[in-house]
Write a protein that holds these residues in place. Structure first.
Motif, PDB file in Angstrom:
ATOM      1  N   LYS A 267       0.912 -30.190 -19.021  1.00 27.60           N
ATOM      2  CA  LYS A 267       1.138 -29.291 -20.170  1.00 27.60           C
ATOM      3  C   LYS A 267      -0.167 -29.048 -20.922  1.00 27.60           C
ATOM      4  O   LYS A 267      -0.449 -27.927 -21.361  1.00 27.60           O
ATOM      5  CB  LYS A 267       2.179 -29.891 -21.125  1.00 27.60           C
ATOM      6  CG  LYS A 267       3.612 -29.687 -20.667  1.00 27.60           C
ATOM      7  CD  LYS A 267       4.564 -30.261 -21.696  1.00 27.60           C
ATOM      8  CE  LYS A 267       6.005 -30.078 -21.248  1.00 27.60           C
ATOM      9  NZ  LYS A 267       6.945 -30.794 -22.100  1.00 27.60           N
ATOM     10  N   GLU A 268      -0.957 -30.100 -21.064  1.00 29.86           N
ATOM     11  CA  GLU A 268      -2.198 -29.932 -21.829  1.00 29.86           C
ATOM     12  C   GLU A 268      -3.182 -29.011 -21.100  1.00 29.86           C
ATOM     13  O   GLU A 268      -3.839 -28.163 -21.722  1.00 29.86           O
ATOM     14  CB  GLU A 268      -2.856 -31.278 -22.109  1.00 29.86           C
ATOM     15  CG  GLU A 268      -4.077 -31.074 -22.983  1.00 29.86           C
ATOM     16  CD  GLU A 268      -4.808 -32.339 -23.331  1.00 29.86           C
ATOM     17  OE1 GLU A 268      -4.195 -33.400 -23.359  1.00 29.86           O
ATOM     18  OE2 GLU A 268      -6.027 -32.226 -23.578  1.00 29.86           O
ATOM     19  N   VAL A 269      -3.275 -29.161 -19.775  1.00 29.42           N
ATOM     20  CA  VAL A 269      -4.192 -28.293 -19.022  1.00 29.42           C
ATOM     21  C   VAL A 269      -3.735 -26.829 -19.130  1.00 29.42           C
ATOM     22  O   VAL A 269      -4.544 -25.916 -19.329  1.00 29.42           O
ATOM     23  CB  VAL A 269      -4.292 -28.750 -17.544  1.00 29.42           C
ATOM     24  CG1 VAL A 269      -4.939 -27.681 -16.681  1.00 29.42           C
ATOM     25  CG2 VAL A 269      -5.106 -30.034 -17.459  1.00 29.42           C
ATOM     26  N   CYS A 270      -2.429 -26.611 -19.027  1.00 30.97           N
ATOM     27  CA  CYS A 270      -1.908 -25.237 -19.132  1.00 30.97           C
ATOM     28  C   CYS A 270      -2.244 -24.655 -20.510  1.00 30.97           C
ATOM     29  O   CYS A 270      -2.654 -23.493 -20.614  1.00 30.97           O
ATOM     30  CB  CYS A 270      -0.393 -25.216 -18.917  1.00 30.97           C
ATOM     31  SG  CYS A 270       0.072 -25.624 -17.233  1.00 30.97           S
ATOM     32  N   ARG A 271      -2.071 -25.469 -21.527  1.00 30.92           N
ATOM     33  CA  ARG A 271      -2.381 -25.019 -22.887  1.00 30.92           C
ATOM     34  C   ARG A 271      -3.867 -24.661 -23.008  1.00 30.92           C
ATOM     35  O   ARG A 271      -4.234 -23.612 -23.507  1.00 30.92           O
ATOM     36  CB  ARG A 271      -2.015 -26.134 -23.869  1.00 30.92           C
ATOM     37  CG  ARG A 271      -1.605 -25.668 -25.232  1.00 30.92           C
ATOM     38  CD  ARG A 271      -0.932 -26.738 -26.076  1.00 30.92           C
ATOM     39  NE  ARG A 271      -1.487 -28.066 -25.960  1.00 30.92           N
ATOM     40  CZ  ARG A 271      -0.814 -29.125 -25.509  1.00 30.92           C
ATOM     41  NH1 ARG A 271       0.444 -29.004 -25.145  1.00 30.92           N
ATOM     42  NH2 ARG A 271      -1.380 -30.311 -25.439  1.00 30.92           N
ATOM     43  N   GLY A 272      -4.722 -25.543 -22.494  1.00 31.86           N
ATOM     44  CA  GLY A 272      -6.173 -25.323 -22.593  1.00 31.86           C
ATOM     45  C   GLY A 272      -6.623 -24.088 -21.836  1.00 31.86           C
ATOM     46  O   GLY A 272      -7.543 -23.389 -22.266  1.00 31.86           O
ATOM     47  N   MET A 273      -5.982 -23.809 -20.706  1.00 29.53           N
ATOM     48  CA  MET A 273      -6.414 -22.676 -19.889  1.00 29.53           C
ATOM     49  C   MET A 273      -5.807 -21.355 -20.355  1.00 29.53           C
ATOM     50  O   MET A 273      -6.372 -20.292 -20.120  1.00 29.53           O
ATOM     51  CB  MET A 273      -6.045 -22.908 -18.411  1.00 29.53           C
ATOM     52  CG  MET A 273      -6.843 -24.015 -17.748  1.00 29.53           C
ATOM     53  SD  MET A 273      -8.633 -23.751 -17.810  1.00 29.53           S
ATOM     54  CE  MET A 273      -8.845 -22.289 -16.817  1.00 29.53           C
ATOM     55  N   LEU A 274      -4.624 -21.417 -20.998  1.00 28.04           N
ATOM     56  CA  LEU A 274      -3.917 -20.166 -21.317  1.00 28.04           C
ATOM     57  C   LEU A 274      -3.856 -19.838 -22.809  1.00 28.04           C
ATOM     58  O   LEU A 274      -3.797 -18.669 -23.181  1.00 28.04           O
ATOM     59  CB  LEU A 274      -2.476 -20.223 -20.798  1.00 28.04           C
ATOM     60  CG  LEU A 274      -2.290 -20.377 -19.293  1.00 28.04           C
ATOM     61  CD1 LEU A 274      -0.816 -20.575 -18.977  1.00 28.04           C
ATOM     62  CD2 LEU A 274      -2.840 -19.172 -18.543  1.00 28.04           C
ATOM     63  N   LYS A 275      -3.817 -20.868 -23.643  1.00 30.70           N
ATOM     64  CA  LYS A 275      -3.471 -20.597 -25.048  1.00 30.70           C
ATOM     65  C   LYS A 275      -4.547 -21.013 -26.034  1.00 30.70           C
ATOM     66  O   LYS A 275      -4.249 -21.411 -27.149  1.00 30.70           O
ATOM     67  CB  LYS A 275      -2.159 -21.313 -25.388  1.00 30.70           C
ATOM     68  CG  LYS A 275      -0.988 -20.747 -24.610  1.00 30.70           C
ATOM     69  CD  LYS A 275       0.280 -21.488 -24.892  1.00 30.70           C
ATOM     70  CE  LYS A 275       1.400 -20.940 -24.022  1.00 30.70           C
ATOM     71  NZ  LYS A 275       2.580 -21.767 -24.043  1.00 30.70           N
ATOM     72  N   THR A 276      -5.793 -20.966 -25.613  1.00 31.96           N
ATOM     73  CA  THR A 276      -6.848 -21.375 -26.538  1.00 31.96           C
ATOM     74  C   THR A 276      -7.091 -20.274 -27.561  1.00 31.96           C
ATOM     75  O   THR A 276      -7.106 -19.090 -27.219  1.00 31.96           O
ATOM     76  CB  THR A 276      -8.167 -21.650 -25.804  1.00 31.96           C
ATOM     77  OG1 THR A 276      -8.367 -20.600 -24.899  1.00 31.96           O
ATOM     78  CG2 THR A 276      -8.151 -22.966 -25.100  1.00 31.96           C
ATOM     79  N   PRO A 277      -7.303 -20.652 -28.805  1.00 34.81           N
ATOM     80  CA  PRO A 277      -7.499 -19.628 -29.835  1.00 34.81           C
ATOM     81  C   PRO A 277      -8.895 -19.007 -29.798  1.00 34.81           C
ATOM     82  O   PRO A 277      -9.131 -18.004 -30.453  1.00 34.81           O
ATOM     83  CB  PRO A 277      -7.292 -20.407 -31.145  1.00 34.81           C
ATOM     84  CG  PRO A 277      -7.566 -21.835 -30.798  1.00 34.81           C
ATOM     85  CD  PRO A 277      -7.272 -22.010 -29.350  1.00 34.81           C
ATOM     86  N   VAL A 278      -9.831 -19.596 -29.052  1.00 30.67           N
ATOM     87  CA  VAL A 278     -11.197 -19.047 -29.023  1.00 30.67           C
ATOM     88  C   VAL A 278     -11.468 -18.380 -27.666  1.00 30.67           C
ATOM     89  O   VAL A 278     -10.954 -18.821 -26.642  1.00 30.67           O
ATOM     90  CB  VAL A 278     -12.260 -20.147 -29.270  1.00 30.67           C
ATOM     91  CG1 VAL A 278     -12.262 -20.587 -30.704  1.00 30.67           C
ATOM     92  CG2 VAL A 278     -12.047 -21.336 -28.341  1.00 30.67           C
ATOM     93  N   PRO A 279     -12.281 -17.303 -27.685  1.00 31.88           N
ATOM     94  CA  PRO A 279     -12.477 -16.554 -26.433  1.00 31.88           C
ATOM     95  C   PRO A 279     -13.407 -17.241 -25.439  1.00 31.88           C
ATOM     96  O   PRO A 279     -13.620 -16.727 -24.352  1.00 31.88           O
ATOM     97  CB  PRO A 279     -13.103 -15.233 -26.914  1.00 31.88           C
ATOM     98  CG  PRO A 279     -13.764 -15.569 -28.198  1.00 31.88           C
ATOM     99  CD  PRO A 279     -12.969 -16.677 -28.817  1.00 31.88           C
TER     100      PRO A 279
END
Lengths: 334, 88
Positions: free
Chosen positions: A193-205
Motif C-alpha cells: 500500500k505504501e509503495v502504491c501511495r508513493g508512486m501514484l498519490k504524491t502531492p509533489v510533482p
C-alpha cells in the motif's frame, strides 16, 4: 572477537543488511521480501537537490527507511543512534560488539578500503553490518561482497563520519528485541500500500509516476540548456543511480517483481503473479532506457537523435508504472 | 579460453561494446569484465550494454538478486550463469 553471523551477498546494501540481520535474529527471509515489506521502491527526481553537483534522481526510498519500515511492520524493536563525536561513536560500537550484538552502520563508500578503487565514490548512504573486532580491525559483513571483509578502525571512523550529502553522522542501528509472532501477510500488505501511495498519490510533482514524467520533460531540454558535456554528465548520473548505486545492476524493479511473486504465495493472491511479470517487463523497459543512455554517453549514439527517444522511453515507463501500481493498489485493497 | 561459450561471449562483448584492437582469443577467462583491470577496457556504463546483449542473445535475464556485479566478474562467471539458467 567475532560474532557468528550468517553473511550472505545480496543485490542492494540496505535490504541486504536488513535481511542478514533478520536472518541472524531468527526471522528467515529473502532480500526481496524485506525490500517489499520495507516499501523500498520509489522514484524521485529532485533537480534542486544536487548529489556530486548532479540533480538527485532516486529509484528507491531514503537511506534507512527500508530497515526502519520492515522492522516496524514485523513488530521488531530496534534502536538507532547518531553521534557528534567519532570516539564516542566508536566506543558505543565496541560496547555493542562486546555484548555480542551485530550492528548496522551507515557509511561513505569513498573511505572504505575494501572497495576496489574504481568503485569508491562519494556516496554516503552505504550500509553494512559490523560483526566483530580483531586488534585494530573491524570485521564487517557488507552484503555487496561475497565474503565478510576487514576494515581498519581509522578507515571505518572516516567512513562513518564522511561529510557531504546524506552524511551518516556515525549512524548505527541494531535489533533490540524480536517479536514473538510475525504478521507477515499484514506487513506485506502495508508495504505494498505504501509503495502504491508513493508512486501514484504524491502531492509533489518530483515523486512517483509524476516524477518520471518530470524527468522526461527536463531531459529533453538538457542538450539545448546545458551543452553536450554537462548533458552527458547528467545522463550518466541517472543511469548510475538506476543501474549501479546499491544494486550492482540488479535494478529495484526486478527485486520488486521477485517480492510480488513471494507476496502472491503469502497472500494467496494469484493476481500478484501477473503483476510480478508486469513489473519485470517494466524493469526491462528501464533497462532499454539505460542502454540507449549509455550508448549516448559512450558516443555510440548521437545526442541530437537520441534525446526524444530517451524521453519517450521514460514516458512509457511512467505509463506502465501507473498501470501496474493502480492494479496493485486495487487488488490489495479489495 | 576454456570453452566455446566463453569465446562466443568475448566476441559478443567486443561487437556490442565496439571494443577495438582486442581479439576474443586474447581474453583470459578469469579476467574481470568491468573496471580498470578489464582487458576489454569496459566501465560500468558498458555493463548495461553487456547485460542487454546477453539477454537478447541467450534469453537469460541478469537481474533481481542475481546481480550483474556477481555475474560480470569474468567470462567464466558469465558463461556459468548462462549454462545454469538454461538448465533450469
Amino acid at each position: 572477537m567475532k560474532i557468528d553471523f550468517p553473511h550472505q551477498q545480496f543485490a542492494h546494501c540496505e535490504s541486504g543488511v536488513t535481511t542478514n540481520l533478520l536472518n541472524y535474529h531468527g526471522f528467515p527471509c529473502s532480500e526481496a521480501l524485506v525490500f517489499g515489506i520495507g516499501a523500498g521502491l520509489f522514484f524521485g527526481y529532485v533537480p534542486f537537490i544536487k548529489l556530486n553537483f548532479l540533480p538527485l534522481t532516486t529509484f528507491r526510498t531514503a537511506p534507512g527507511s527500508i530497515f526502519a519500515k520492515a522492522t516496524k511492520r514485523l513488530g521488531i524493536e530496534v534502536k538507532r543512534e547518531k553521534f557528534r563525536d567519532p570516539l564516542a561513536a566508536e566506543k558505543k560500537l565496541d560496547e555493542l560488539l562486546a555484548a555480542g550484538r551485530p550492528v548496522g552502520a551507515q557509511t561513505g563508500v569513498f573511505w572504505l578500503p575494501f572497495f576496489p578503487p574504481a568503485y569508491r565514490f562519494h556516496f554516503n548512504g552505504h550500509n553494512l553490518v559490523v560483526i566483530g573486532k580483531e586488534g585494530d580491525d573491524y570485521l564487517i559483513s557488507d552484503p555487496i561482497f561475497e565474503e565478510p571483509v576487514r576494515c581498519p578502525a581509522a578507515d571505518l571512523r572516516k567512513a562513518r563520519f564522511a561529510k557531504g550529502a546524506l552524511a551518516p553522522k556515525g549512524k548505527i542501528y541494531y535489533v533490540e528485541k524480536m517479536a514473538e509472532q510475525f504478521d507477515v501477510p499484514g506487513a506485506v500488505t502495508a508495504g505494498i500500500k505504501e509503495v502504491c501511495r508513493g508512486m501514484l498519490k504524491t502531492p509533489v510533482p518530483m515523486a512517483g509516476v509524476r516524477g518520471i514524467r518530470l524527468l522526461a520533460r527536463q531531459l529533453e531540454k538538457w542538450p539545448a540548456k546545458l551543452g553536450d558535456k554537462q548533458t552527458l554528465l547528467y545522463l550518466g548520473h541517472v543511469i548510475r543511480m538506476q543501474e549501479e548505486i546499491g544494486t550492482g545492476g540488479g535494478g529495484f524493479r526486478f527485486i520488486y517483481a521477485a517480492f510480488l511473486q513471494e507476496a502472491a504465495e503469502i497472500l494467496k493472491n494469484d493476481e500478484l503473479l501477473d503483476l510480478s511479470n508486469h513489473c519485470t517487463e517494466i524493469g526491462d523497459l528501464w533497462r532499454d532506457f539505460a542502454l540507449l543512455a549509455s550508448r549516448v554517453c559512450k558516443g555510440r549514439a548521437t545526442i541530437t537523435d537520441s534525446f526524444a527517444d530517451l524521453a519517450d522511453l521514460l514516458r512509457q515507463c511512467a505509463t506502465e508504472e501507473q498501470l501496474l501500481f493502480t492494479r496493485l493498489n486495487a487488488t490489495i485493497c479489495r | 579460453m576454456s570453452s566455446t561459450l566463453e569465446y562466443e561471449l568475448a566476441e559478443l562483448i567486443i561487437n556490442f561494446c565496439n571494443v577495438e584492437d582486442v581479439s576474443p582469443s586474447d581474453i583470459p577467462s578469469e579476467s574481470p569484465l568491468i573496471g580498470p583491470d578489464s582487458p576489454f577496457g569496459l566501465d560500468s556504463l558498458d555493463a548495461v550494454e553487456v547485460v542487454v546483449a546477453v539477454q537478447k542473445t541467450y534469453g537469460v535475464r541478469i537481474g533481481g538478486e542475481k546481480t550483474s556485479r556477481e555475474v560480470l566478474q569474468s567470462l567464466t562467471a558469465l558463461a556459468d550463469f548462462i549454462r545454469r539458467e538454461k538448465r533450469e
